[in-house]
Design a protein around this motif. Structure first.
Motif, short mmCIF file in Angstrom:
data_model
loop_
_atom_site.label_atom_id
_atom_site.label_comp_id
_atom_site.label_asym_id
_atom_site.label_seq_id
_atom_site.Cartn_x
_atom_site.Cartn_y
_atom_site.Cartn_z
N TRP A 145 -0.03 -2.31 8.05
CA TRP A 145 -0.74 -1.68 6.94
C TRP A 145 -2.08 -1.11 7.35
O TRP A 145 -2.73 -0.40 6.58
CB TRP A 145 -0.86 -2.64 5.76
CG TRP A 145 0.48 -2.84 5.12
CD1 TRP A 145 1.34 -3.88 5.32
CD2 TRP A 145 1.16 -1.93 4.23
NE1 TRP A 145 2.50 -3.68 4.61
CE2 TRP A 145 2.42 -2.49 3.94
CE3 TRP A 145 0.83 -0.69 3.68
CZ2 TRP A 145 3.34 -1.87 3.09
CZ3 TRP A 145 1.74 -0.07 2.84
CH2 TRP A 145 2.98 -0.66 2.55
N ASP A 146 -2.51 -1.41 8.60
CA ASP A 146 -3.71 -0.80 9.15
C ASP A 146 -3.44 0.63 9.60
O ASP A 146 -4.37 1.34 9.99
CB ASP A 146 -4.14 -1.62 10.37
CG ASP A 146 -5.63 -1.75 10.48
OD1 ASP A 146 -6.33 -1.35 9.54
OD2 ASP A 146 -6.10 -2.26 11.51
N THR A 163 -8.17 -2.36 1.75
CA THR A 163 -8.41 -3.75 2.17
C THR A 163 -7.87 -4.71 1.12
O THR A 163 -7.22 -5.72 1.44
CB THR A 163 -9.92 -3.98 2.40
OG1 THR A 163 -10.34 -3.08 3.43
CG2 THR A 163 -10.21 -5.40 2.85
N GLU A 166 -4.11 -4.88 1.28
CA GLU A 166 -3.54 -5.66 2.40
C GLU A 166 -3.22 -7.09 1.97
O GLU A 166 -2.37 -7.74 2.57
CB GLU A 166 -4.50 -5.65 3.59
CG GLU A 166 -4.46 -4.31 4.33
CD GLU A 166 -5.37 -4.23 5.53
OE1 GLU A 166 -6.13 -5.21 5.77
OE2 GLU A 166 -5.35 -3.19 6.20
N PRO A 172 -0.36 -8.51 7.10
CA PRO A 172 -0.26 -7.04 7.02
C PRO A 172 -0.25 -6.36 8.38
O PRO A 172 -0.05 -5.14 8.44
CB PRO A 172 -1.50 -6.65 6.21
CG PRO A 172 -2.45 -7.79 6.32
CD PRO A 172 -1.64 -9.02 6.57
N TYR A 173 -0.45 -7.11 9.46
CA TYR A 173 -0.47 -6.51 10.81
C TYR A 173 0.63 -7.11 11.69
O TYR A 173 0.51 -7.16 12.91
CB TYR A 173 -1.82 -6.75 11.49
CG TYR A 173 -3.01 -6.61 10.58
CD1 TYR A 173 -3.27 -5.41 9.93
CD2 TYR A 173 -3.89 -7.67 10.38
CE1 TYR A 173 -4.35 -5.28 9.08
CE2 TYR A 173 -4.99 -7.54 9.53
CZ TYR A 173 -5.20 -6.35 8.88
OH TYR A 173 -6.27 -6.22 8.05
#
Ligand SMILES: C[S@@+](CC[C@H](N)C(=O)[O-])C[C@H]1O[C@@H](n2cnc3c(N)ncnc32)[C@H](O)[C@@H]1O
Length: 261
Positions: A145-146, A163, A166, A172-173
């Protein structure tokens, strides 16, 4: 606390995304990578509304089988009705970390956009490994999601909204750590690739158009973002769409692996 829960409202918004050409094309890529064959038994972990499971069931045919599991009762009901004409596709309510199947039950398994929502990702991968036969194939897809690039008039507001968004995922990563996690769970990675999503206009039937509503309802009231501010964020994006200045992209990552023999 507070990831996205697939209640009826969130499910409705998610469904609107599933029928966009963007998402249909991504499903085609995931299906190609899984390459289900006639007669195979396939597991879909977090099967959602069952669109992918239906395509897999068409490939396995009635001599094979597709088992979908999902923690959400709404999703299980939707998947069951979506696959009503494919009775060898069956669905049950279960958690990815406690799969209700004996070991070595499946020739192949897929899980798209699910692991990032789990608190025990390694537990889910261990379960996936347990229920696959040695040499069985696994396709895992998750979003980082970044990776969102979204043109906005107000970058600091965009950063705050994204942010807060997320928080809808437990990790999210996840793609950054997924190949190591798969290796630790007993998989050999065959290949990994990025599956980008690009919306360079604001068509009604685009993924990001449909994502806006989901984000507004999720972030309103979080991280000091009020509903008015979330709406202003959305209105700005809609304005960019109306002015021909729209731009959105996002990366998903696909890992194709095999259970070590
Ligand atoms: C974004 S949807 C993806 C659905 C489907 N895999 C797809 O890509 O079309 C995430 C799904 O994961 C399910 N899910 C979330 N946590 C789960 C868990 N612990 N065990 C099983 N399913 C879970 C949700 O209910 C939801 O259907």
């Amino acid at each position: 606390m507070g990831e996205l829960r697939y209640d009826e409202e969130a499910t409705r918004k998610l469904l609107a995304m599933y029928v966009t050409p963007d998402v249909i094309e991504q499903r085609r890529r995931f299906l190609d990578a899984l390459n289900p064959k006639r007669g195979e038994s396939v597991l879909d972990v977090g099967s959602g509304p069952g669109f992918l499971a239906a395509a897999i069931a068409e490939a396995t045919g009635p001599t094979g089988s597709v088992c979908g599991i999902d923690v959400s009762e709404h999703m299980v009901d939707l998947a069951q009705s979506h696959c009503a004409q494919l009775p060898w596709a069956t669905f049950s309510q279960a958690d990815a970390t406690q799969l209700p199947f004996p070991e070595k039950s499946f020739d192949a398994a897929i899980s798209t956009q699910v692991l990032e929502y789990l608190h025990d990702i390694d537990g889910a991968l261990a379960e996936l490994s347990r229920v696959l036969r040695p040499g069985g194939r696994a396709v895992i897809v998750d979003t980082d999601w970044d990776s969102i690039v979204w043109h906005s008039s107000n970058r600091s507001r965009m950063d705050r909204v994204l942010t807060a968004w997320e928080e809808h995922a437990a990790d999210p990563y996840l793609p950054r750590t997924l190949s190591n996690r798969l290796a630790s769970a007993g998989f050999d990675i065959n290949f990994q690739e990025v599956v980008p999503l690009l919306n360079s206009d604001f068509g009604e039937h685009t993924y990001s158009n449909r994502l806006i509503d989901l984000i507004v309802s999720f972030v309103s009231g979080r991280s000091e973002i009020g509903h008015d501010e979330a709406q202003a964020w959305a209105d700005d994006l809609r304005g960019k769409g109306a002015d021909g200045q729209y731009f959105f992209s996002l990366n998903r990552y696909m890992f194709v692996a095999a259970k070590r023999s």
